[in-house]
Scaffold this motif. Structure first.
Motif, short mmCIF file in Angstrom:
data_model
loop_
_atom_site.label_atom_id
_atom_site.label_comp_id
_atom_site.label_asym_id
_atom_site.label_seq_id
_atom_site.Cartn_x
_atom_site.Cartn_y
_atom_site.Cartn_z
N GLU A 256 0.82 -1.22 0.00
CA GLU A 256 0.00 0.00 0.00
C GLU A 256 0.85 1.27 0.00
OE1 GLU A 256 -3.93 -1.73 2.36
OE2 GLU A 256 -2.25 -0.93 3.52
N TRP A 257 2.12 1.15 0.40
CA TRP A 257 2.98 2.34 0.51
C TRP A 257 3.15 3.10 -0.82
CZ3 TRP A 257 4.01 5.25 4.46
CH2 TRP A 257 3.95 4.72 5.75
N PRO A 258 3.41 2.40 -1.96
CA PRO A 258 3.57 3.16 -3.23
C PRO A 258 2.33 3.97 -3.58
CG PRO A 258 4.34 0.90 -3.49
CD PRO A 258 3.65 0.96 -2.16
N LEU A 259 1.15 3.38 -3.31
CA LEU A 259 -0.11 4.08 -3.57
C LEU A 259 -0.23 5.31 -2.67
CD1 LEU A 259 -2.56 3.65 -5.36
CD2 LEU A 259 -3.60 2.29 -3.54
N TYR A 260 0.15 5.14 -1.40
CA TYR A 260 0.13 6.26 -0.44
C TYR A 260 1.03 7.40 -0.93
CZ TYR A 260 1.40 8.99 3.69
OH TYR A 260 1.67 10.02 4.54
N GLU A 261 2.24 7.06 -1.38
CA GLU A 261 3.18 8.08 -1.88
C GLU A 261 2.58 8.84 -3.07
OE1 GLU A 261 5.80 8.95 -0.34
OE2 GLU A 261 6.21 7.26 0.99
N LEU A 262 1.88 8.11 -3.93
CA LEU A 262 1.24 8.71 -5.10
C LEU A 262 0.15 9.69 -4.67
CD1 LEU A 262 0.62 8.64 -8.28
CD2 LEU A 262 -1.10 6.93 -7.68
N TYR A 263 -0.72 9.26 -3.76
CA TYR A 263 -1.82 10.13 -3.30
C TYR A 263 -1.28 11.33 -2.50
CZ TYR A 263 -5.48 6.85 -4.77
OH TYR A 263 -6.33 6.06 -5.51
N LEU A 264 -0.22 11.10 -1.74
CA LEU A 264 0.37 12.21 -0.97
C LEU A 264 0.94 13.25 -1.92
CD1 LEU A 264 1.13 13.52 1.71
CD2 LEU A 264 3.22 12.13 1.72
N GLN A 265 1.61 12.79 -2.98
CA GLN A 265 2.17 13.72 -3.96
C GLN A 265 1.06 14.55 -4.61
OE1 GLN A 265 5.39 14.31 -4.15
NE2 GLN A 265 4.92 15.97 -5.58
N ARG A 266 -0.06 13.91 -4.88
CA ARG A 266 -1.21 14.63 -5.47
C ARG A 266 -1.72 15.71 -4.51
NH1 ARG A 266 -5.13 9.99 -8.07
NH2 ARG A 266 -3.67 9.23 -9.62
N MET A 267 -1.79 15.36 -3.22
CA MET A 267 -2.23 16.34 -2.21
C MET A 267 -1.26 17.52 -2.13
SD MET A 267 -5.11 15.86 -0.66
CE MET A 267 -4.91 16.97 0.73
N ILE A 268 0.04 17.22 -2.16
CA ILE A 268 1.06 18.27 -2.08
C ILE A 268 0.94 19.20 -3.29
CG2 ILE A 268 3.57 18.70 -2.21
CD1 ILE A 268 3.85 16.04 -0.50
N GLU A 269 0.79 18.59 -4.48
CA GLU A 269 0.69 19.39 -5.72
C GLU A 269 -0.58 20.24 -5.72
OE1 GLU A 269 1.11 16.53 -8.86
OE2 GLU A 269 3.24 16.20 -8.40
N ARG A 270 -1.70 19.65 -5.27
CA ARG A 270 -2.96 20.38 -5.19
C ARG A 270 -2.81 21.60 -4.30
NH1 ARG A 270 -8.48 19.35 -5.26
NH2 ARG A 270 -8.14 17.19 -5.84
N ASN A 271 -2.16 21.42 -3.15
CA ASN A 271 -2.00 22.50 -2.20
C ASN A 271 -1.04 23.57 -2.70
OD1 ASN A 271 -3.29 22.24 0.81
ND2 ASN A 271 -3.26 20.28 -0.26
N GLU A 272 0.02 23.14 -3.38
CA GLU A 272 0.97 24.12 -3.93
C GLU A 272 0.28 24.97 -4.99
OE1 GLU A 272 4.24 21.72 -5.24
OE2 GLU A 272 5.23 21.78 -3.28
N LYS A 273 -0.57 24.33 -5.81
CA LYS A 273 -1.26 25.03 -6.89
C LYS A 273 -2.26 26.04 -6.33
CE LYS A 273 -4.21 23.18 -10.20
NZ LYS A 273 -4.54 22.00 -11.05
N VAL A 274 -3.02 25.59 -5.32
CA VAL A 274 -4.12 26.42 -4.81
C VAL A 274 -3.63 27.48 -3.82
CG1 VAL A 274 -6.21 26.32 -3.42
CG2 VAL A 274 -5.83 24.63 -5.19
N LEU A 275 -2.69 27.10 -2.96
CA LEU A 275 -2.28 28.03 -1.90
C LEU A 275 -1.03 28.79 -2.27
CD1 LEU A 275 -2.98 25.73 1.18
CD2 LEU A 275 -4.48 27.46 0.23
#
Length: 275
Positions: A256-275
């Motif tokens: 499950e860890w690779p999937l977690y890293e993928l979703y975390l990266q998406r969250m980081i990118e979303r936040n960088e874009k928006v904030l």
């Protein structure tokens, strides 16, 4: 007997309620997406995840369209709050060490789970957890609260919890924040001022809530006795066990860890874009 969704033969328990201030809320949302995917694929049993974040304001997508968002965020940061944007609907909420978050993650394999079923299951769970008190826990929109919705949980007209849902490929995550202790109205006042700074009286297409701090309270305030996160955790586990389920503690599996890293990266990118 409880709601049918609560009748799981086994619950995988992931307790992240004690990880402290360094545990970032972006990690939480990535974690739920990972578990939602795993449960949806049949690679995991149904999951109960508990989590606490310190001094964090979680914004909804709609909040990112506020005309003076940067001033609102600056206001929160000056008061020592970390600000993130979640990957689901709803509006701004306060998370701190007095707020317990619970995620119930179900498989949708055999038959689809309609949105109200998910809300009803969480409401039923919370009612069962606090059934030893004489208080009646209602589910209805509390006008004047932050992040209002038709399944706001309240006692005597004062909201102490809000529920949201997220769906990913056959998995359904029903998430609730429960204000266990601390001042509900102080949390609401913080969000009221955030909207004041972010709107500055400017008209918007979307109607943001007019927050009345007195409409919100913590369970400790409403039940008239001090409650700790650990006590509510115990009530949660005892209630799940009373439904006849087997509970086992867990953490992320290796696959499950690779999937977690993928979703975390998406969250980081979303936040960088928006904030």
């Amino acid at each position: 007997m409880g709601h049918e969704l609560l009748q799981q033969p086994k619950w995988r328990i992931i307790d992240q309620s004690h990880l402290g201030p360094m545990f970032d809320a972006k990690q939480s949302f990535a974690m739920d997406d990972t578990l939602c995917t795993a449960v949806g694929q049949g690679a995991s049993e149904a999951v109960v995840r508990t989590w606490v974040h310190h001094n964090t304001i979680v914004l909804g997508i709609q909040d990112t369209k506020l005309p003076h968002l940067s001033q609102g965020i600056s206001f929160l940061q000056e008061r020592g709050y970390h600000v993130i944007v979640r990957n689901s609907g709803g509006l701004a909420v306060v998370l701190d060490e007095g707020v317990l978050n619970i995620s119930l993650i179900f498989p949708e394999a055999k038959k689809s789970i309609d949105i109200n079923q998910g809300y009803e299951a969480m409401w039923e769970l919370i009612k069962q957890m606090f059934s030893s008190y004489e208080a009646t826990i209602e589910a209805r929109e509390i006008v004047g609260s932050y992040c209002p919705g038709s399944y706001d949980l309240s006692i005597g007209g004062k909201k102490f919890a809000g529920i949201s849902q997220r769906r990913i490929r056959g998995g359904v995550a029903v998430q609730i924040y429960v204000c266990v202790h601390g001042s509900g109205s102080a949390r609401a006042e913080l969000i009221r001022q955030f909207y004041e700074h972010s709107l500055q009286g400017e008209p918007t297409k979307f109607v943001y809530p007019r927050i009345v701090p007195e409409t919100m309270a913590s369970l400790s305030e409403l039940l008239g006795e001090p409650l700790a996160i650990s006590e509510v955790m115990l009530k949660l586990l005892q209630t799940l066990r009373s439904f006849g389920a087997e509970l086992y503690p867990s953490s992320l599996a290796e696959e499950e860890w690779p999937l977690y890293e993928l979703y975390l990266q998406r969250m980081i990118e979303r936040n960088e874009k928006v904030l």
